[in-house]
Scaffold this motif. Structure first.
Motif, PDB file in Angstrom:
ATOM      1  N   LEU A  88     -17.258 -15.181 -10.631  1.00 36.64           N
ATOM      2  CA  LEU A  88     -17.761 -16.548 -10.759  1.00 36.64           C
ATOM      3  C   LEU A  88     -19.285 -16.615 -10.783  1.00 36.64           C
ATOM      4  O   LEU A  88     -19.863 -17.703 -10.773  1.00 36.64           O
ATOM      5  CB  LEU A  88     -17.211 -17.419  -9.627  1.00 36.64           C
ATOM      6  CG  LEU A  88     -15.710 -17.719  -9.708  1.00 36.64           C
ATOM      7  CD1 LEU A  88     -15.223 -18.444  -8.456  1.00 36.64           C
ATOM      8  CD2 LEU A  88     -15.379 -18.539 -10.946  1.00 36.64           C
ATOM      9  N   GLY A  89     -19.937 -15.451 -10.790  1.00 36.84           N
ATOM     10  CA  GLY A  89     -21.380 -15.417 -11.007  1.00 36.84           C
ATOM     11  C   GLY A  89     -22.236 -15.493  -9.764  1.00 36.84           C
ATOM     12  O   GLY A  89     -23.450 -15.770  -9.870  1.00 36.84           O
ATOM     13  N   TYR A  90     -21.677 -15.237  -8.582  1.00 35.53           N
ATOM     14  CA  TYR A  90     -22.470 -15.267  -7.350  1.00 35.53           C
ATOM     15  C   TYR A  90     -23.048 -13.887  -7.060  1.00 35.53           C
ATOM     16  O   TYR A  90     -22.408 -12.858  -7.317  1.00 35.53           O
ATOM     17  CB  TYR A  90     -21.622 -15.748  -6.174  1.00 35.53           C
ATOM     18  CG  TYR A  90     -21.375 -17.248  -6.210  1.00 35.53           C
ATOM     19  CD1 TYR A  90     -22.218 -18.116  -5.528  1.00 35.53           C
ATOM     20  CD2 TYR A  90     -20.333 -17.778  -6.954  1.00 35.53           C
ATOM     21  CE1 TYR A  90     -22.005 -19.491  -5.574  1.00 35.53           C
ATOM     22  CE2 TYR A  90     -20.117 -19.144  -7.016  1.00 35.53           C
ATOM     23  CZ  TYR A  90     -20.964 -19.998  -6.322  1.00 35.53           C
ATOM     24  OH  TYR A  90     -20.762 -21.347  -6.384  1.00 35.53           O
ATOM     25  N   GLU A  91     -24.260 -13.867  -6.512  1.00 33.67           N
ATOM     26  CA  GLU A  91     -24.949 -12.606  -6.246  1.00 33.67           C
ATOM     27  C   GLU A  91     -24.219 -11.760  -5.221  1.00 33.67           C
ATOM     28  O   GLU A  91     -24.179 -10.538  -5.318  1.00 33.67           O
ATOM     29  CB  GLU A  91     -26.382 -12.884  -5.768  1.00 33.67           C
ATOM     30  CG  GLU A  91     -27.262 -13.538  -6.823  1.00 33.67           C
ATOM     31  CD  GLU A  91     -28.648 -13.845  -6.288  1.00 33.67           C
ATOM     32  OE1 GLU A  91     -28.945 -13.418  -5.144  1.00 33.67           O
ATOM     33  OE2 GLU A  91     -29.430 -14.505  -6.997  1.00 33.67           O
ATOM     34  N   ASN A  92     -23.640 -12.434  -4.230  1.00 37.30           N
ATOM     35  CA  ASN A  92     -22.892 -11.711  -3.204  1.00 37.30           C
ATOM     36  C   ASN A  92     -21.825 -12.624  -2.608  1.00 37.30           C
ATOM     37  O   ASN A  92     -21.828 -13.845  -2.836  1.00 37.30           O
ATOM     38  CB  ASN A  92     -23.827 -11.187  -2.099  1.00 37.30           C
ATOM     39  CG  ASN A  92     -24.693 -12.295  -1.509  1.00 37.30           C
ATOM     40  OD1 ASN A  92     -24.184 -13.264  -0.969  1.00 37.30           O
ATOM     41  ND2 ASN A  92     -26.014 -12.140  -1.641  1.00 37.30           N
ATOM     42  N   ALA A  93     -20.919 -12.034  -1.860  1.00 34.81           N
ATOM     43  CA  ALA A  93     -19.792 -12.774  -1.291  1.00 34.81           C
ATOM     44  C   ALA A  93     -20.237 -13.794  -0.255  1.00 34.81           C
ATOM     45  O   ALA A  93     -19.578 -14.818  -0.056  1.00 34.81           O
ATOM     46  CB  ALA A  93     -18.791 -11.795  -0.673  1.00 34.81           C
ATOM     47  N   SER A  94     -21.368 -13.525   0.398  1.00 42.15           N
ATOM     48  CA  SER A  94     -21.866 -14.440   1.431  1.00 42.15           C
ATOM     49  C   SER A  94     -22.271 -15.792   0.827  1.00 42.15           C
ATOM     50  O   SER A  94     -21.889 -16.854   1.339  1.00 42.15           O
ATOM     51  CB  SER A  94     -23.055 -13.813   2.152  1.00 42.15           C
ATOM     52  OG  SER A  94     -23.587 -14.704   3.109  1.00 42.15           O
ATOM     53  N   ILE A 123     -20.457 -19.556   1.414  1.00 47.12           N
ATOM     54  CA  ILE A 123     -21.180 -20.765   1.830  1.00 47.12           C
ATOM     55  C   ILE A 123     -20.885 -21.917   0.871  1.00 47.12           C
ATOM     56  O   ILE A 123     -20.606 -23.045   1.294  1.00 47.12           O
ATOM     57  CB  ILE A 123     -22.697 -20.488   1.894  1.00 47.12           C
ATOM     58  CG1 ILE A 123     -23.012 -19.523   3.034  1.00 47.12           C
ATOM     59  CG2 ILE A 123     -23.471 -21.791   2.076  1.00 47.12           C
ATOM     60  CD1 ILE A 123     -24.444 -19.020   3.028  1.00 47.12           C
ATOM     61  N   ALA A 124     -20.942 -21.615  -0.438  1.00 45.93           N
ATOM     62  CA  ALA A 124     -20.670 -22.652  -1.447  1.00 45.93           C
ATOM     63  C   ALA A 124     -19.219 -23.117  -1.372  1.00 45.93           C
ATOM     64  O   ALA A 124     -18.930 -24.311  -1.506  1.00 45.93           O
ATOM     65  CB  ALA A 124     -20.972 -22.112  -2.836  1.00 45.93           C
ATOM     66  N   ILE A 129      -9.620  -9.503  -4.440  1.00 46.02           N
ATOM     67  CA  ILE A 129     -10.316  -9.641  -3.167  1.00 46.02           C
ATOM     68  C   ILE A 129     -11.439 -10.652  -3.339  1.00 46.02           C
ATOM     69  O   ILE A 129     -11.902 -10.917  -4.456  1.00 46.02           O
ATOM     70  CB  ILE A 129     -10.854  -8.287  -2.667  1.00 46.02           C
ATOM     71  CG1 ILE A 129     -11.910  -7.741  -3.632  1.00 46.02           C
ATOM     72  CG2 ILE A 129      -9.713  -7.287  -2.471  1.00 46.02           C
ATOM     73  CD1 ILE A 129     -12.599  -6.482  -3.125  1.00 46.02           C
ATOM     74  N   ILE A 130     -11.886 -11.232  -2.246  1.00 43.98           N
ATOM     75  CA  ILE A 130     -12.878 -12.309  -2.283  1.00 43.98           C
ATOM     76  C   ILE A 130     -14.180 -11.838  -2.932  1.00 43.98           C
ATOM     77  O   ILE A 130     -14.831 -12.578  -3.682  1.00 43.98           O
ATOM     78  CB  ILE A 130     -13.122 -12.861  -0.872  1.00 43.98           C
ATOM     79  CG1 ILE A 130     -11.856 -13.579  -0.374  1.00 43.98           C
ATOM     80  CG2 ILE A 130     -14.321 -13.820  -0.851  1.00 43.98           C
ATOM     81  CD1 ILE A 130     -11.910 -14.023   1.063  1.00 43.98           C
ATOM     82  N   LYS A 131     -14.556 -10.599  -2.686  1.00 43.44           N
ATOM     83  CA  LYS A 131     -15.776 -10.063  -3.292  1.00 43.44           C
ATOM     84  C   LYS A 131     -15.672 -10.056  -4.817  1.00 43.44           C
ATOM     85  O   LYS A 131     -16.631 -10.394  -5.518  1.00 43.44           O
ATOM     86  CB  LYS A 131     -16.032  -8.650  -2.769  1.00 43.44           C
ATOM     87  CG  LYS A 131     -17.361  -8.057  -3.234  1.00 43.44           C
ATOM     88  CD  LYS A 131     -17.589  -6.682  -2.627  1.00 43.44           C
ATOM     89  CE  LYS A 131     -18.926  -6.102  -3.086  1.00 43.44           C
ATOM     90  NZ  LYS A 131     -19.176  -4.760  -2.506  1.00 43.44           N
ATOM     91  N   GLU A 132     -14.502  -9.709  -5.330  1.00 42.79           N
ATOM     92  CA  GLU A 132     -14.296  -9.701  -6.784  1.00 42.79           C
ATOM     93  C   GLU A 132     -14.371 -11.111  -7.358  1.00 42.79           C
ATOM     94  O   GLU A 132     -14.945 -11.335  -8.426  1.00 42.79           O
ATOM     95  CB  GLU A 132     -12.933  -9.089  -7.114  1.00 42.79           C
ATOM     96  CG  GLU A 132     -12.856  -7.581  -6.957  1.00 42.79           C
ATOM     97  CD  GLU A 132     -11.472  -7.057  -7.284  1.00 42.79           C
ATOM     98  OE1 GLU A 132     -11.379  -6.127  -8.095  1.00 42.79           O
ATOM     99  OE2 GLU A 132     -10.483  -7.584  -6.734  1.00 42.79           O
ATOM    100  N   ILE A 133     -13.776 -12.063  -6.642  1.00 43.33           N
ATOM    101  CA  ILE A 133     -13.791 -13.453  -7.102  1.00 43.33           C
ATOM    102  C   ILE A 133     -15.216 -13.980  -7.170  1.00 43.33           C
ATOM    103  O   ILE A 133     -15.612 -14.616  -8.151  1.00 43.33           O
ATOM    104  CB  ILE A 133     -12.922 -14.336  -6.176  1.00 43.33           C
ATOM    105  CG1 ILE A 133     -11.454 -13.913  -6.270  1.00 43.33           C
ATOM    106  CG2 ILE A 133     -13.075 -15.816  -6.533  1.00 43.33           C
ATOM    107  CD1 ILE A 133     -10.556 -14.589  -5.256  1.00 43.33           C
TER     108      ILE A 133
END
Length: 367
Positions: free
Chosen positions: A341-347, A351-352, A333-337
């Motif tokens: 990859l080291g992002y604090e949250n899916a939002s 954006i990136a 799921i996108i949240k897991e990805i």
């Protein structure tokens, strides 16, 4: 276990053919002319040479593939290589003769090459079913008698279209042409301190269509006796002028920096290291420089020269390319990805991702 057996077996022949250094099998070859290139590879073990098809091929513990060659006219050859690598292999270009002999004769050849390097990253099956491939495209232009090392990493599938031409052919066919002068190559060739050019491509240029063009023109996999030499000559000249136009439009001669042999070796290893650590945080220029024994200044300047981007931007963009593959694979799921990859949250990740790809991760998955 198998790789250890291969390494032990190859060590028997080390003094004759190979050396093993810094994680690479080094294969020396004499590539100062197309004739010497053919003779060098013909002498390697596990090599088949079909003179009728103008093809040298091999399937051995190190690599699988080969190259096709044709003489276009006197003093000009085309060599098209396709290789898949089973181990880390470095081809070390050498030349016979004295290092101090600067005189260039018709026995020595210039080498202009369009390169497609496809390094792969193997992920665990629960993350991605297939190996993720990161293609890099570039031009290289070498003067005669210049030492070169071509690094190929395990799992890579690489292609090189190389045009060889000698001094007489250069003087007769290229030097008088206006675009050759405008490209800046006249001053580059006359300058004894400059040895070669490496110039990164973005991968979206029409120039890269030349790989498909030469597949057809050289009848790759078919019978070399059926090649239309006139058409192949046209394709070869067209590729040369693609390079000359790039030199003129992008001021390549005015912007490139020549890399020392050992520095280029280190830069390629840094890039491969980053690709295999995309789930980690960026380690920092200082740590990378220390790890790969290169100064921080050289690392920053020369990495951009070879790969066309500052090193951190390259790492960040590679993360986004990996993210696209993971979303397309549809196993996480996108949240897991975003978390991996080291992002604090899916939002923040979304954006990136949209900034890089022009589409939201959720939109890509729906499509």
């Amino acid at each position: 276990m198998l790789s250890l057996k291969i390494k032990n077996w190859l060590n028997q022949f080390k003094k004759y053919y190979f050396t093993y250094k810094k994680g690479f099998y080094h294969l020396p070859y004499n590539g100062c002319s197309p004739q010497s290139l053919i003779e060098s590879f013909d002498s390697f073990p596990f090599v088949q040479h079909s003179k009728e098809k103008h093809c040298i091929s091999s399937n051995n513990p190190l690599c699988e593939g080969g190259f096709y060659y044709q003489q276009i006219e006197d003093g000009c050859w085309i060599v098209y290589a396709k290789m898949r690598y089973k181990a880390n292999v470095a081809y070390d270009l050498i030349f016979k003769g004295k290092e101090e002999d600067k005189e260039i004769t018709d026995e020595d050849y210039y080498m202009l090459s369009l390169n497609n390097i496809n390094n792969s990253v193997n992920l665990s099956k629960d993350i991605c079913e297939k190996a993720v491939v990161f293609p890099n495209y570039s031009w290289t232009f070498f003067k005669p008698k210049v030492r070169n090392c071509d690094l190929n990493f395990k799992g890579a599938s690489n292609k090189y279209i190389t045009i060889y031409f000698n001094e007489t052919w250069l003087q007769k066919n290229l030097m008088p042409n206006k675009i050759f002068t405008e490209s800046g190559l006249t001053s580059f060739i006359k300058n004894q301190d400059t040895k070669y050019i490496i110039w990164s491509l973005q991968g979206n240029e029409t120039i890269i269509n030349n790989f498909d063009t030469f597949d057809k023109a050289m009848n790759i996999g078919g019978d070399a006796r059926e090649i239309d030499i006139l058409n192949l000559k046209y394709c070869t000249i067209h590729l040369i002028f693609d390079f000359l136009r790039s030199c003129k439009e992008q001021n390549i001669i005015g912007q490139y920096n020549a890399l020392e042999y050992n520095d280029r070796f280190s830069i390629n290893r840094v890039e491969n290291y980053l690709k295999n650590h995309l789930f980690d945080k960026f380690p920092g220029i200082d740590i990378l420089a220390k790890k790969f024994a290169i100064s921080e200044t050289k690392l920053k300047v020369e990495f951009k020269q070879v790969y066309g981007k500052p090193i951190y931007q390259y790492f960040r963009d590679a993360k986004m390319e990996l993210a696209k593959e993971l979303i397309t694979e549809n196993q996480l799921i996108i949240k897991e990805i975003s978390f991996k990859l080291g992002y604090e949250n899916a939002s923040k990740f979304s954006i990136a991702f949209k900034k890089h790809h022009g589409i939201l991760p959720s939109e890509l998955r729906k499509s």
